[in-house]
Design an enzyme around this catalytic site. Structure first.
Site, short mmCIF file in Angstrom:
data_model
loop_
_atom_site.label_atom_id
_atom_site.label_comp_id
_atom_site.label_asym_id
_atom_site.label_seq_id
_atom_site.Cartn_x
_atom_site.Cartn_y
_atom_site.Cartn_z
N ASP A 44 -0.34 4.98 1.14
CA ASP A 44 -0.67 5.95 2.18
C ASP A 44 -0.64 5.31 3.57
OD1 ASP A 44 -1.32 8.17 0.34
OD2 ASP A 44 -2.97 6.86 -0.25
N ASP A 97 -1.37 -0.74 5.91
CA ASP A 97 -1.70 -0.28 7.26
C ASP A 97 -3.14 -0.53 7.67
OD1 ASP A 97 -3.30 2.72 7.17
OD2 ASP A 97 -2.40 1.98 5.34
N ASP A 104 0.87 -1.16 0.00
CA ASP A 104 0.00 0.00 0.00
C ASP A 104 0.92 1.23 0.00
OD1 ASP A 104 -2.38 1.60 0.46
OD2 ASP A 104 -1.71 1.77 2.53
#
Length: 227
Positions: A10, A183, A8
């Protein structure tokens, strides 16, 4: 055998919230040049604009689009023009990108994977233009063998669609030969597990997921998986 590691962007490669705060502050300062508005008033406008846009674009990359947020802010405040919309949009992203900064040890992990012959992919929600600008600004453009955004595939994580697309681009037929690092417990971790991949959750938390708190721990975890 692990053939690919997919990341990922961000809140995985960099902390998102400080950049977002800087973007909103700059957006507000630009707005004060076209309308008489307090900070609280602007925050209320932004919140309403987000609700309106997300209500009609949920589950797509457009639900994150700051251009649509800016357009709705201008509509709600009675100061609509394309020039004003673009000014607010550019103000947000210029400040955001000026404040973006990699976590420690990111490039070292990516370089180690590349030297080991492991395919590297980025699988991320949001629009392609902005995510690619982030990748370039962060200085990691040389590393991914493929990038998939939710705009490109028409679905957001945890849908299996973006995971299947990035695996196809990387030439990985067996999902169990890929590891997803992200996250978000639902979008990144559970989404990848549901797609048949292995997964590592990046960040703090208390569940039973395979979890690391930084890229130093991630380096060790990946070495244990890859061998």
């Amino acid at each position: 055998m692990i053939r690919a590691v997919i990341f990922d962007i961000d809140n995985t490669f960099y902390p998102y919230d400080p950049c977002d705060r800087a973007g909103i502050e700059n957006m507000y300062l630009s707005f004060t040049k076209i309308a008489d508005c307090t900070r609280d008033g602007f925050n209320a406008l932004l919140a309403e604009a987000k609700r309106d846009i997300k209500s009609i674009t949920a589950g797509t990359a457009a639900c994150h689009n700051r251009l649509l947020y800016a357009q709705r802010i201008c509509e709600l405040s009675g100061c609509y023009s394309s020039a004003n919309v673009l000014d607010l949009y550019d103000s947000y992203w210029n400040a955001f990108l000026e404040n973006i900064e990699l976590y420690d040890n990111v490039c070292e992990v990516l370089e180690s994977l590349r030297l080991s012959g492991i395919k590297i992919g980025f699988c991320t929600d949001l629009t392609a233009n902005i995510q690619m600008r982030k990748i370039v600004r962060l200085g990691i453009d040389e590393y991914p063998d493929a990038v998939v955004t939710s705009e490109e595939c028409g679905a957001e994580k945890p849908s299996e669609v973006p995971f299947r697309m990035i695996l196809k681009k990387l030439g990985v037929c067996d999902p169990s030969e890929a590891v997803m690092v992200g996250d978000d417990p639902l979008k990144d971790y559970q989404g990848a597990i549901n797609a048949g991949m292995k997964a590592i959750l990046f960040g703090n938390g208390s569940d039973d997921s395979v979890r690391v708190s930084d890229f130093y721990e991630l380096e060790k975890a990946l070495k244990g998986m890859i061998g």
